[in-house]
Each structure stands twice: as structure tokens, then as C-alpha cells.
Design a protein around this motif. Structure first.
Motif, PDB file in Angstrom:
ATOM      1  N   GLY A   8       0.814  -1.217   0.000  1.00 34.12           N
ATOM      2  CA  GLY A   8       0.000   0.000   0.000  1.00 34.12           C
ATOM      3  C   GLY A   8       0.843   1.261   0.000  1.00 34.12           C
ATOM      4  N   ILE A   9       1.967   1.218   0.688  1.00 40.48           N
ATOM      5  CA  ILE A   9       2.882   2.361   0.704  1.00 40.48           C
ATOM      6  C   ILE A   9       3.497   2.556  -0.679  1.00 40.48           C
ATOM      7  CG2 ILE A   9       4.953   3.310   1.748  1.00 40.48           C
ATOM      8  CD1 ILE A   9       2.557   3.150   3.642  1.00 40.48           C
ATOM      9  N   TRP A  10       3.892   1.460  -1.315  1.00 37.00           N
ATOM     10  CA  TRP A  10       4.444   1.550  -2.675  1.00 37.00           C
ATOM     11  C   TRP A  10       3.405   2.101  -3.643  1.00 37.00           C
ATOM     12  CZ3 TRP A  10       9.228   1.850  -3.707  1.00 37.00           C
ATOM     13  CH2 TRP A  10      10.166   1.203  -2.911  1.00 37.00           C
ATOM     14  N   LEU A  11       2.144   1.683  -3.477  1.00 37.71           N
ATOM     15  CA  LEU A  11       1.081   2.179  -4.331  1.00 37.71           C
ATOM     16  C   LEU A  11       0.881   3.683  -4.144  1.00 37.71           C
ATOM     17  CD1 LEU A  11      -1.144   1.447  -6.358  1.00 37.71           C
ATOM     18  CD2 LEU A  11      -2.644   1.051  -4.409  1.00 37.71           C
ATOM     19  N   ALA A  12       0.952   4.148  -2.915  1.00 40.70           N
ATOM     20  CA  ALA A  12       0.807   5.581  -2.653  1.00 40.70           C
ATOM     21  C   ALA A  12       1.945   6.374  -3.303  1.00 40.70           C
ATOM     22  CB  ALA A  12       0.781   5.838  -1.146  1.00 40.70           C
ATOM     23  N   TYR A  13       3.183   5.894  -3.198  1.00 39.03           N
ATOM     24  CA  TYR A  13       4.307   6.566  -3.848  1.00 39.03           C
ATOM     25  C   TYR A  13       4.149   6.554  -5.369  1.00 39.03           C
ATOM     26  CZ  TYR A  13       7.166   7.136   0.346  1.00 39.03           C
ATOM     27  OH  TYR A  13       7.651   7.525   1.552  1.00 39.03           O
ATOM     28  N   LEU A  14       3.712   5.432  -5.919  1.00 36.54           N
ATOM     29  CA  LEU A  14       3.535   5.325  -7.358  1.00 36.54           C
ATOM     30  C   LEU A  14       2.455   6.282  -7.863  1.00 36.54           C
ATOM     31  CD1 LEU A  14       4.240   3.819  -9.991  1.00 36.54           C
ATOM     32  CD2 LEU A  14       2.439   2.199  -9.392  1.00 36.54           C
ATOM     33  N   LEU A  15       1.332   6.352  -7.160  1.00 37.63           N
ATOM     34  CA  LEU A  15       0.260   7.260  -7.553  1.00 37.63           C
ATOM     35  C   LEU A  15       0.682   8.725  -7.419  1.00 37.63           C
ATOM     36  CD1 LEU A  15      -2.879   5.454  -6.105  1.00 37.63           C
ATOM     37  CD2 LEU A  15      -2.191   5.670  -8.496  1.00 37.63           C
ATOM     38  N   ALA A  16       1.477   9.036  -6.415  1.00 40.58           N
ATOM     39  CA  ALA A  16       1.972  10.407  -6.270  1.00 40.58           C
ATOM     40  C   ALA A  16       2.870  10.791  -7.439  1.00 40.58           C
ATOM     41  CB  ALA A  16       2.715  10.556  -4.949  1.00 40.58           C
ATOM     42  N   LEU A  17       3.719   9.873  -7.879  1.00 39.78           N
ATOM     43  CA  LEU A  17       4.585  10.165  -9.021  1.00 39.78           C
ATOM     44  C   LEU A  17       3.782  10.275 -10.314  1.00 39.78           C
ATOM     45  CD1 LEU A  17       7.677   7.912  -8.287  1.00 39.78           C
ATOM     46  CD2 LEU A  17       7.552  10.400  -8.247  1.00 39.78           C
ATOM     47  N   ILE A  18       2.776   9.438 -10.465  1.00 37.94           N
ATOM     48  CA  ILE A  18       1.920   9.531 -11.648  1.00 37.94           C
ATOM     49  C   ILE A  18       1.193  10.871 -11.678  1.00 37.94           C
ATOM     50  CG2 ILE A  18      -0.164   8.573 -12.711  1.00 37.94           C
ATOM     51  CD1 ILE A  18       0.858   5.802 -11.862  1.00 37.94           C
ATOM     52  N   CYS A  19       0.678  11.310 -10.556  1.00 37.57           N
ATOM     53  CA  CYS A  19       0.014  12.613 -10.482  1.00 37.57           C
ATOM     54  C   CYS A  19       0.985  13.754 -10.776  1.00 37.57           C
ATOM     55  CB  CYS A  19      -0.624  12.810  -9.109  1.00 37.57           C
ATOM     56  SG  CYS A  19      -2.066  11.790  -8.835  1.00 37.57           S
ATOM     57  N   LEU A  20       2.200  13.641 -10.298  1.00 32.85           N
ATOM     58  CA  LEU A  20       3.205  14.665 -10.554  1.00 32.85           C
ATOM     59  C   LEU A  20       3.489  14.785 -12.045  1.00 32.85           C
ATOM     60  CD1 LEU A  20       5.483  16.609  -9.534  1.00 32.85           C
ATOM     61  CD2 LEU A  20       6.952  14.588  -9.605  1.00 32.85           C
ATOM     62  N   PHE A  21       3.739  13.656 -12.707  1.00 39.54           N
ATOM     63  CA  PHE A  21       4.043  13.689 -14.132  1.00 39.54           C
ATOM     64  C   PHE A  21       2.840  14.125 -14.963  1.00 39.54           C
ATOM     65  CE2 PHE A  21       7.420  10.519 -12.949  1.00 39.54           C
ATOM     66  CZ  PHE A  21       8.454  11.431 -13.075  1.00 39.54           C
ATOM     67  N   TYR A  22       1.637  13.752 -14.556  1.00 38.55           N
ATOM     68  CA  TYR A  22       0.441  14.186 -15.273  1.00 38.55           C
ATOM     69  C   TYR A  22       0.247  15.692 -15.148  1.00 38.55           C
ATOM     70  CZ  TYR A  22      -4.365  14.872 -16.664  1.00 38.55           C
ATOM     71  OH  TYR A  22      -5.497  15.342 -17.266  1.00 38.55           O
ATOM     72  N   SER A  23       0.461  16.238 -13.968  1.00 41.84           N
ATOM     73  CA  SER A  23       0.277  17.673 -13.792  1.00 41.84           C
ATOM     74  C   SER A  23       1.325  18.470 -14.567  1.00 41.84           C
ATOM     75  CB  SER A  23       0.304  18.047 -12.312  1.00 41.84           C
ATOM     76  OG  SER A  23       1.580  17.764 -11.766  1.00 41.84           O
ATOM     77  N   ILE A  24       2.546  17.958 -14.652  1.00 36.23           N
ATOM     78  CA  ILE A  24       3.569  18.624 -15.464  1.00 36.23           C
ATOM     79  C   ILE A  24       3.175  18.578 -16.930  1.00 36.23           C
ATOM     80  CG2 ILE A  24       5.953  18.452 -16.268  1.00 36.23           C
ATOM     81  CD1 ILE A  24       6.682  17.526 -13.425  1.00 36.23           C
ATOM     82  N   TRP A  25       2.745  17.412 -17.418  1.00 32.94           N
ATOM     83  CA  TRP A  25       2.328  17.279 -18.816  1.00 32.94           C
ATOM     84  C   TRP A  25       1.146  18.202 -19.129  1.00 32.94           C
ATOM     85  CZ3 TRP A  25      -2.466  15.525 -20.475  1.00 32.94           C
ATOM     86  CH2 TRP A  25      -2.609  15.399 -21.847  1.00 32.94           C
TER      87      TRP A  25
END
Length: 46
Positions: A8-25
Motif C-alpha cells: 500500500g505504501i508503494w502504491l501511494a508513492y507510485l500514484l503520487a509520481l503519476i500525479c506529478l508527471f500528469y500535472s507537469i504534462w
């Protein structure tokens, strides 16, 4: 891995990185998108 055994912790980190890259794009692709409309409305009609 890195001392974090809970998936669950890995999933939270992964989703945070996905949100970061999506917001930059999204920010780069929509940069100054509304500026064309505001500059065209100030031009005199022909």
C-alpha cells in the motif's frame, strides 16, 4: 525493498509520481491556451 514491505505504501508513492508527471504534462500542453482569445478580441474589426 528500501525497508518498506507494505504494498500500500508503494502504491501511494507510485500514484503520487503519476500525479506529478500528469500535472507537469497538463501544464506544458495547456500553457497560455486562453491568451489567443483575449488578444484577438482587442483587435479592431475589419
Amino acid at each position: 525493498m528500501f525497508g518498506i514491505s507494505d504494498p500500500g505504501i508503494w502504491l501511494a508513492y507510485l500514484l503520487a509520481l503519476i500525479c506529478l508527471f500528469y500535472s507537469i504534462w497538463f501544464g506544458v500542453t495547456h500553457w497560455n491556451k486562453g491568451d489567443e482569445d483575449s488578444t484577438n478580441s482587442q483587435e479592431p474589426e475589419k
